[in-house]
Structure formats: structure tokens, C-alpha cells
Scaffold this motif. Structure first.
Motif, PDB file in Angstrom:
ATOM      1  N   HIS A   3       0.807  -1.213   0.000  1.00  0.00           N
ATOM      2  CA  HIS A   3       0.000   0.000   0.000  1.00  0.00           C
ATOM      3  C   HIS A   3       0.850   1.278   0.000  1.00  0.00           C
ATOM      4  N   VAL A  44       3.674  -3.355  -8.561  1.00  0.00           N
ATOM      5  CA  VAL A  44       2.524  -2.566  -8.091  1.00  0.00           C
ATOM      6  C   VAL A  44       1.332  -3.458  -7.748  1.00  0.00           C
ATOM      7  N   ILE A  45       1.262  -4.639  -8.381  1.00  0.00           N
ATOM      8  CA  ILE A  45       0.111  -5.513  -8.142  1.00  0.00           C
ATOM      9  C   ILE A  45       0.196  -6.133  -6.750  1.00  0.00           C
ATOM     10  N   ARG A  59       0.190  -3.680  -4.095  1.00  0.00           N
ATOM     11  CA  ARG A  59      -0.930  -2.727  -4.160  1.00  0.00           C
ATOM     12  C   ARG A  59      -0.418  -1.292  -4.064  1.00  0.00           C
ATOM     13  N   LEU A  60       0.502  -0.952  -4.943  1.00  0.00           N
ATOM     14  CA  LEU A  60       1.073   0.395  -4.914  1.00  0.00           C
ATOM     15  C   LEU A  60       0.220   1.350  -5.740  1.00  0.00           C
ATOM     16  N   ARG A  61       0.277   2.594  -5.354  1.00  0.00           N
ATOM     17  CA  ARG A  61      -0.374   3.653  -6.117  1.00  0.00           C
ATOM     18  C   ARG A  61       0.690   4.610  -6.618  1.00  0.00           C
ATOM     19  N   ILE A  62       0.713   4.838  -7.910  1.00  0.00           N
ATOM     20  CA  ILE A  62       1.652   5.786  -8.529  1.00  0.00           C
ATOM     21  C   ILE A  62       0.796   6.894  -9.118  1.00  0.00           C
ATOM     22  N   GLU A  63       0.999   8.110  -8.678  1.00  0.00           N
ATOM     23  CA  GLU A  63       0.105   9.175  -9.128  1.00  0.00           C
ATOM     24  C   GLU A  63       0.884  10.433  -9.475  1.00  0.00           C
TER      25      GLU A  63
END
Lengths: 339, 339
Positions: free
Chosen positions: A242, A269-270, A273-277
Motif C-alpha cells: 500500500h 505494483v500488483i 498494491r502500490l499507487r503511482i500518481e
């Protein structure tokens, strides 16, 4: 006082491919017109040079329109009002605005922002730590990465105008450990000795992936990305479940003619569960009042420290920009114009 | 009825490097023990084979532990209860559980989920469109990409067990246009003719980037990624401002021995303020009741269509998995065991 009749301003005269060269720019003298109703005339004291300007030199559609060829470039600037035909602005007021890269600017008063007079901080801070670059750091941490109490935060380009505030603001917003990277031993030392980072990595000394893994034995929760490429790849490797990446810039790619091959580990990322924004400060102006209130306080009481690299003279503005691209600055890169 | 004394089960006997081979697996006969208090004995009718299983064949830490060498593999399965020592389960009940890759399974009743009896949908749907893969599609769209009314949605791997439902559910959740990609003309036709996508792209026919740009003249708002690599690169190119990528899988990389060099255009996340977010269905079990209610209704009234590719016989389970990796399936890939 006699108003100026001539202003020198920098024009883009050729579109660089890869690294820009001095010959891509020309300093030209142009007449200064009188301000019309609702306008002010400003003598610029400081010009801001910033990495995002490199993108504007290409003829590609982007979030900001490209600079026109044989037209004056624009950018943030700070100066004093020499003449005003607008209510709310008086001669002598200090303002920031977007018509940099020139000595004198005539602009609509609506496009100027007054800088508090008699403040306890130098006015140049309003182009840096209290200006767009500081707000960029704040917005990236608060609205995008959503830094939480106890987070381990990694900031790349940490000796730069956004990265330096980002690391310090991360701590002030609750991070338990702040790791920064920069190019060269002097910058790396600045991170720990001046800005109070826990670790300052010199990415030129050894592969950033190895150094980051060593500096973050328990992983990181947030990566504030100014660099992209191998730095992003290194961060993805050590991000915890996360984890969040606020993508502010990817300077490693700005002057590349071939697209970068990194990161090659995006698949993590899977499972994690990473978020790249990605984000632009322009979407976050609503945070400015809160940011100014908090940051000005931290700056006054010394918990937020700002550094500047100042180059004198408009003739050296392009040199300052090129030096910035090469990483020659510590902190905000500014061009100071004579009084 | 005599209970079985022997079960055949698939063991991983060597860790594949790159593409798995038949010799990496062995079908072995083992004794079936009697269920203890709180356990049930299940005769498996359907075994699920899924792309994520490839990752479990590597000896690397991931979100699911690797398969042990010379141990039975696991995975979703559906079967009927042959013996029960647990309240709430009776002989003849149909359940799903996680002990696939074998004929008979003894497991704690807590680890089994009852499948509604006498339903109007075939029970195998509970391993697919109403099971983990359907919920994966729903969670990715609803909780991660947050599909909104009017969104243009692109789904890769759209002929697969997740992608097929993803495209259809996107429409049911409000998308105005749904574009899918799959490998080969038959699959591409299935997308439009069976699943009701607006466009079905055959990525083997021409570069996916060119095809997608043509199919999405006004860009896309959401990309549901099952493939990674060139598909992700193509999606990043056409995503609109504030677009979202729900990363479910990157099958293009699962059997690669070299890390992929794409996407090489990740920098566009900044100017377009894109969000790329990985997810696992396991984080979204809370959505299951709502999903089952909605999806079962859509399935019954024909607005949600499910396809299966069924391979018969446990001896062919590895073949089915390898065929799945090569894209040999349309819809959910299942192994059916004899009664």
C-alpha cells in the motif's frame, strides 16, 4: 522617477533536441509599453528557472503550451511595481507573477500576487520555499501521497527546490524517517546537515537501488519522485504494501533523446498494491492559504530551512537554467537582476 | 458410499525459468485421510487454472507464498461434499475452496464457501464470472479505477476470465464506450459479438498503440490492465487527464527472463495527472455480497455473458495451465474431473 523604455528579454530561437545549448536562446532588447488601465509595470528582481521549462522548449502538446519560437519565454518572477493603473497595487509593492525571463514586465494586475511587506523572511522565498516549488512539495505529500504519522519517506532530487522542502515537510507532517538522494557528496551532506534528513544518498557514488535498500531496511511507505528512471525502479523495489508514489518530475528523462527503459519492475505494483500518481501544483492552489500559514511559521522558527543558488545578471539566465539541468544548484535556482 | 482412499494431485517438481514445461510437474497418487472434527471431504468437479499461479512457481517472496517443491499445488476448486464432520455442511453440498490441483480434498469447513443449490446458473460460474475472477473485475473497476458514468474504458486480456467480465461490468457500471484487446481474430470477434464491447482489437494483427489510438479518438479514461508492457504503454499514450489505471495483471512479463523495457512513456503521468494503482482481489472481499447480488442478476437476465474453456481430466490440468499461459482459452479456463 523615469520609467524604463527598453527591456531585455530571453527568446527561444531554436528547439533543442536533447540537451539545450546556449545558441538555442537569444537575449533581445524590446521597447517597454506603458501599462494600460488595470495593468502594472514591474521591475523584475528575481527570475525563477525550473526543470519543467525544458518541456516547454519542445514543440509537443503538454500540460503547459510550448514556448513560441522567437518569442519571450515566461516563468515565475518577483519584482517591484514601478507604475500602477490598477487598484490595490501601489508603486513600490513587491509582487510575484508569471512574466519572467525579462527585466521589465507589463501585466494585468489580476495576474500578480502581492508579497507581504516587512516579512521576516527574504522576499525571494516567495519564488521558492513559500512559492510554487514549496507548494508543490506540500501538495505532493499532503494531497497525493497522503503522508501519515510514522511513514518512511524517500525523496529524490532532494537538494533541489522541490525536494528539499519535500523532505522537511514530510517530517513536519509526521514521517518517522526521511531519506533523500542527490548528486554528489556536498549535496548529500546538505540533506542531513542542513535539512535534517535522516539519510542523504549520493546517487553518483553507487547504484541508487543498493543504497536505498540499505538505508531503508524496513522499506519505505512514500516515494516523492523528482527523477524517474533508476530512482523510481529503486523505490518500487523497497516500497511497502500500500505504498504511494507522488510523481512530481522525471528529470532523468527531460533531456533524453531515447525513452528510458526503467522502471523495469513495474509489475510489483500488483502484489504490493502500490499507487503511482502524477500531479501538477496547478490542481492544488486551494491548499495555498493553509500552506502559507503553516510553512511561513515553520520557516520563521527554523524548522523549515531554505537554500538558494543565486546567479547574478539577466545575461546569465540561460547559463543558470543549463546549470540547473546539470544539477549545479543546491536549493532554489534564481537569477538576480540589478536594481 | 465408499469413500476414496487415493487421490491424484499435481506437485511442482522443478521451478521453471521462463516458460514452464510439462516436466516441471508430476501427477502423484497419495492416500486420502478421513476428515477430522470440523473438516469436510470434497470430491473436486472443477479446478481453476489462473495466470497468477505462474508467480507462485518462482521461489520469490510475493503476495502469495511460492508453491513448495514436491508438494501439492493449490488453487481454486469446486466440488461436492462426500463426508462432513462440520455443522452446516451436508453430503452432496457444492462448495468452492482453495485446494485445487487434486481429485479429493480434506479441508476445514471454514475454508469452504457454499454454492447456492438449484441456482439458474451453472455451478462452474462460481469459479469464474461469479467467483474470484468476476469479483476481481468488479473490484478493479469499482474500488480502484472508480469507473464513472460516461467513461471510455480499455481492457486488455479482454477474452480472459477477468477481462471479459471487466469490459461488460464497465458498461453496466456506466461506461459509455468499451474497448478490449485480445490475441487473434476469433477472440477479438468474441469481444464484440459475444460480450458486447464496442471495439475488439487483435493485438497480434498490428501494433496495439496504433490500433488503440484509432479506436479511441477522444482518448480513454480508464485502463484495466491485465497485460502490462506494450499495452500499458499504449494506454498511457491515450489516457485523458485524470485517467486511472487499475493494474490487475501483467501477463506479458510472467514468463519473461529479461525485465520488460516498457512502458517507456511513464513520464506522461505527471502532465496528465494519471493514477496507476495495483490491486489484489483479496483486499476487496467486502464487495462480494454486493457483487454477487448484482452480477448474478445480470447473468440471469443475459446482460452479463460468461464463456468457459473446459479441459477434461486431471491428467490434463498442466496442459490446461500451459495453454492458458499461451492464450489458448476464451473466458475462464477450467479443468473438469470425472464424476
Amino acid at each position: 522617477m523615469t520609467l524604463p523604455t527598453t527591456s531585455r528579454e530571453w527568446h527561444l530561437v531554436a528547439r533543442p533536441s536533447g540537451w539545450p545549448a546556449v545558441a538555442d536562446f537569444a537575449l533581445r532588447a524590446v521597447p517597454v509599453r506603458e501599462p494600460a488601465e488595470g495593468e502594472i509595470l514591474v521591475r523584475n528582481r528575481y527570475l525563477s528557472v525550473d526543470p519543467y521549462m525544458r518541456g516547454r522548449m519542445n514543440d509537443t502538446k503538454s500540460y503547459v503550451p510550448p514556448f513560441g519560437l522567437d518569442e519571450p519565454m515566461t516563468g515565475d518572477a518577483l519584482g517591484e511595481v514601478l507604475a500602477s493603473r490598477a487598484p490595490g497595487f501601489a508603486v513600490g509593492d513587491v509582487v510575484t507573477h508569471r512574466l519572467g525571463w525579462r527585466e521589465f514586465a507589463v501585466l494585468r494586475a489580476d495576474d500578480a500576487v502581492a508579497v507581504p511587506a516587512g516579512g521576516e523572511v527574504p522576499v525571494s522565498a516567495y519564488l521558492g520555499v513559500l512559492g510554487m516549488t514549496g507548494l508543490t512539495a506540500y501538495a505532493g505529500l499532503k494531497a497525493v501521497a497522503r503522508v501519515r504519522e510514522g511513514d518512511v519517506v524517500f525523496v529524490s532530487g532532494a537538494a533541489g527546490a522541490v525536494g528539499g522542502p519535500a523532505g522537511q515537510l514530510a517530517r513536519l507532517l509526521g514521517a518517522s524517517r526521511v531519506i533523500g538522494s542527490a548528486g554528489g557528496p556536498e549535496k548529500a551532506r546538505t540533506l542531513t546537515e542542513v535539512y535534517g534528513f535522516d539519510v542523504g544518498l549520493d546517487y553518483k557514488a553507487a547504484p541508487i537501488g543498493e543504497q536505498l535498500a540499505q538505508a531503508a531496511p524496513d522499506g519505505i511507505d512514500v516515494y516523492f519522485d523528482n527523477v524517474g528512471g533508476d530512482h523510481l525502479e529503486a523505490a518500487l523495489d523497497v516500497l511497502n504494501t500500500h505504498g504511494r508514489v507522488a510523481v512530481c518530475g522525471m528529470i532523468s528523462a527531460y533531456n533524453a533523446t531515447e525513452p528510458p527503459a526503467a522502471p523495469r519492475n513495474l509489475g510489483v505494483v500488483i502484489g504490493k498494491r502500490l499507487r503511482i500518481e502524477g500531479f501538477l501544483v496547478g490542481d492544488h492552489w486551494g491548499l495555498r492559504p493553509e500552506f502559507l500559514r503553516e510553512a511561513a511559521g515553520w520557516l520563521r522558527d527554523g524548522r523549515l530551512v531554505s537554500r538558494e543558488t543565486v546567479v547574478d545578471g539577466i545575461d546569465h539566465a540561460v547559463d543558470a537554467f543549463l546549470d540547473l539541468m546539470r544539477g549545479g544548484n543546491i536549493g532554489k535556482m534564481l537569477v538576480r537582476l540589478d536594481g
